[in-house]
Scaffold this active site. Structure first.
Site, PDB file in Angstrom:
ATOM      1  N   CYS A  95     -37.410 -43.283  20.987  1.00  0.00           N
ATOM      2  CA  CYS A  95     -36.583 -42.090  21.193  1.00  0.00           C
ATOM      3  C   CYS A  95     -36.307 -41.856  22.674  1.00  0.00           C
ATOM      4  CB  CYS A  95     -37.276 -40.861  20.622  1.00  0.00           C
ATOM      5  SG  CYS A  95     -37.624 -40.971  18.861  1.00  0.00           S
ATOM      6  N   GLU A 149     -36.559 -39.134  24.374  1.00  0.00           N
ATOM      7  CA  GLU A 149     -37.577 -38.307  25.011  1.00  0.00           C
ATOM      8  C   GLU A 149     -38.726 -39.160  25.527  1.00  0.00           C
ATOM      9  OE1 GLU A 149     -36.047 -37.963  22.081  1.00  0.00           O
ATOM     10  OE2 GLU A 149     -36.347 -35.955  21.264  1.00  0.00           O
ATOM     11  N   ASN A 191     -32.063 -42.997  23.305  1.00  0.00           N
ATOM     12  CA  ASN A 191     -32.696 -43.683  22.185  1.00  0.00           C
ATOM     13  C   ASN A 191     -32.202 -45.122  22.125  1.00  0.00           C
ATOM     14  OD1 ASN A 191     -30.172 -42.491  21.286  1.00  0.00           O
ATOM     15  ND2 ASN A 191     -30.779 -42.879  19.169  1.00  0.00           N
ATOM     16  N   ILE A 192     -33.144 -46.009  21.748  1.00  0.00           N
ATOM     17  CA  ILE A 192     -32.854 -47.429  21.670  1.00  0.00           C
ATOM     18  C   ILE A 192     -33.377 -47.912  20.324  1.00  0.00           C
ATOM     19  CG2 ILE A 192     -33.182 -49.692  22.739  1.00  0.00           C
ATOM     20  CD1 ILE A 192     -33.894 -48.065  25.366  1.00  0.00           C
ATOM     21  N   GLU A 193     -32.459 -48.212  19.423  1.00  0.00           N
ATOM     22  CA  GLU A 193     -32.840 -48.627  18.074  1.00  0.00           C
ATOM     23  C   GLU A 193     -33.066 -50.135  18.013  1.00  0.00           C
ATOM     24  OE1 GLU A 193     -30.538 -45.094  15.628  1.00  0.00           O
ATOM     25  OE2 GLU A 193     -29.765 -47.138  15.462  1.00  0.00           O
TER      26      GLU A 193
END
Length: 126
Positions: free
Chosen positions: A48, A50, A37-39
């Site tokens: 996300c 996935e 995940n990369i916010e």
């Protein structure tokens, strides 16, 4: 896969939620695609783990998948968000297994159809 997922958690960028997630998508011919995940401060630009793994595989021309494994950096098993579930419906067979792990390696296995019992798919658009 458990050790690889644990290592991948280190690559997650989650400074806001502190909820790190890693994913490994395996194709039917044995190739693996990873994601974390990369916010983003705008939140809407967050992606996300996935979907990172799925989009990497799709962008490389893969369309046939064997399984998806997901680990959260938490002592409780986490499942996919609904955006990820919608993407899974587009690219995965309804019987494909999704393995969801906690950070200790405990897991639950779901089929796509378990996570998406009432799908909205291309059939709805015909």
């Amino acid at each position: 896969m458990i050790n690889e997922l644990k290592q991948l958690l280190n690559n997650a960028y989650a400074p806001y939620s502190k909820y790190r997630v890693a994913a490994i998508l395996e194709t039917n011919d044995g190739k693996s695609f990873t994601g974390v995940n990369i916010e983003n401060a705008s939140f809407g630009a967050t992606i996300c783990a996935e979907r990172v793994a799925i989009y990497k595989a799709i962008s490389e021309g893969y369309r046939s998948f064997k399984k998806l494994e997901i680990m959260v950096d938490d002592d409780k098993i986490g499942t996919c968000c609904f955006l990820c579930r919608q993407v899974m419906l587009e690219f995965f067979d309804k019987n494909m297994p999704i393995y969801c792990y906690d950070n200790k390696g405990n897991f639950e296995m779901f089929k796509v159809s378990d996570l998406c019992p009432y799908p909205f798919s291309k059939e709805n658009l015909e």
